[in-house]
Design an enzyme around this catalytic site. Structure first.
Site, mmCIF file in Angstrom:
data_model
loop_
_atom_site.group_PDB
_atom_site.id
_atom_site.type_symbol
_atom_site.label_atom_id
_atom_site.label_comp_id
_atom_site.label_asym_id
_atom_site.label_seq_id
_atom_site.Cartn_x
_atom_site.Cartn_y
_atom_site.Cartn_z
ATOM 1 N N ASP A 273 24.598 -20.353 -7.110
ATOM 2 C CA ASP A 273 23.807 -21.541 -7.391
ATOM 3 C C ASP A 273 22.754 -21.779 -6.307
ATOM 4 O O ASP A 273 22.844 -21.252 -5.197
ATOM 5 C CB ASP A 273 24.707 -22.779 -7.478
ATOM 6 N N TYR A 274 21.797 -22.630 -6.646
ATOM 7 C CA TYR A 274 20.683 -22.978 -5.764
ATOM 8 C C TYR A 274 21.171 -23.411 -4.383
ATOM 9 O O TYR A 274 20.613 -23.001 -3.352
ATOM 10 C CB TYR A 274 19.881 -24.104 -6.424
#
Length: 250
Positions: free
Chosen positions: A115-116
């Site tokens: 994820d980011y």
């Protein structure tokens, strides 16, 4: 780094999705979707069904451009920092992990996704077979994370994580979960899973009432980040590859 396919290998027929993966276009699973989407042509004809086989003598095109085998498979380990998306490009214009390896001459792509705001170990390669092996749940390649969660999980909460959490109507596979540090208002868990469901670790922890504050992947198989700093990368050796595939003698 390793040498690529030899002439004898490429003269043999292989399934189209495997050929695309060998050429570094995408993992075999993603290549299958690209075929279904009508983005692949063989000898001038659009292919949308599985089962087509090709060899080096066939003209294979992806999005109208000829596809040829990569000269040499490349394997890279990156310590992904926060604030990067794990894609080759981003329509929103955000920074991607490719910006961190822009000095790599070969075309590579990320294996799996972080994820980011998730940090840690990420593999990039042009070897579709390797990507398939590393991400397919059937091969049960372990991924280990350090998760700082809100609050202090009880033994019952840890037991639920270990036995499996119901996500999207089906339980997760049993996980290895260890409480490694207790802070005043949070705790750090070491969590090892072999599945790759979307945001799985975060959703598992949230399901037992302890949302994740920070998440870092520290190992894939027996390969660990070591002293690689955030944003740094290095090439993997043959021994590193064996560690990912579960060869403890690597």
């Amino acid at each position: 780094m390793f040498s690529g396919m030899d002439d004898e290998q490429m003269s043999e027929k292989m399934r189209l999705q495997k050929y695309l993966a060998k050429c570094g276009i995408a993992s075999r699973r993603h290549a299958e979707q690209m075929i279904r989407d009508g983005r692949v042509r063989v000898n001038g004809h659009t292919v949308t069904e599985m089962g087509v086989t090709v060899s080096e003598h066939d003209l294979v095109e992806f999005d109208g451009k000829p596809v040829v085998p990569e000269e040499k498979p490349v394997y890279i380990m990156l310590n992904k920092p926060r604030g990067y998306v794990t894609t080759v490009s981003d329509p929103q214009g955000r920074k991607t992990v490719m910006d961190l390896v822009d000095d790599v001459p070969e075309r590579v792509y990320p294996v799996g996704r972080l994820d980011y705001d998730t940090t840690g170990l990420l593999i990039l390669t042009n070897d579709g077979d390797f990507a398939y092996h590393s991400t397919h749940p059937g091969h049960e390649v372990n991924k280990t994370y350090l998760a700082e969660v809100e609050g202090i999980p009880s033994e019952n909460a840890l037991k639920k994580l270990r036995e499996g959490i119901l996500l999207d109507g089906r339980p997760t596979s049993p996980a290895k979960v260890e409480l490694v540090e207790q802070k005043k208002h949070s705790a750090v868990l070491r969590i090892t899973i072999h599945e790759g469901r979307n945001r799985q670790v975060k959703r598992m922890c949230e399901a037992v009432g302890h949302p994740v504050k920070k998440l870092k992947r520290i190992a894939i198989g027996n390969l660990t980040l070591g002293d690689l700093k955030p944003g740094q990368w290095r090439y993997l050796s043959a021994s590193d590859i064996r560690k990912i595939k579960g060869d403890k003698n690597g």
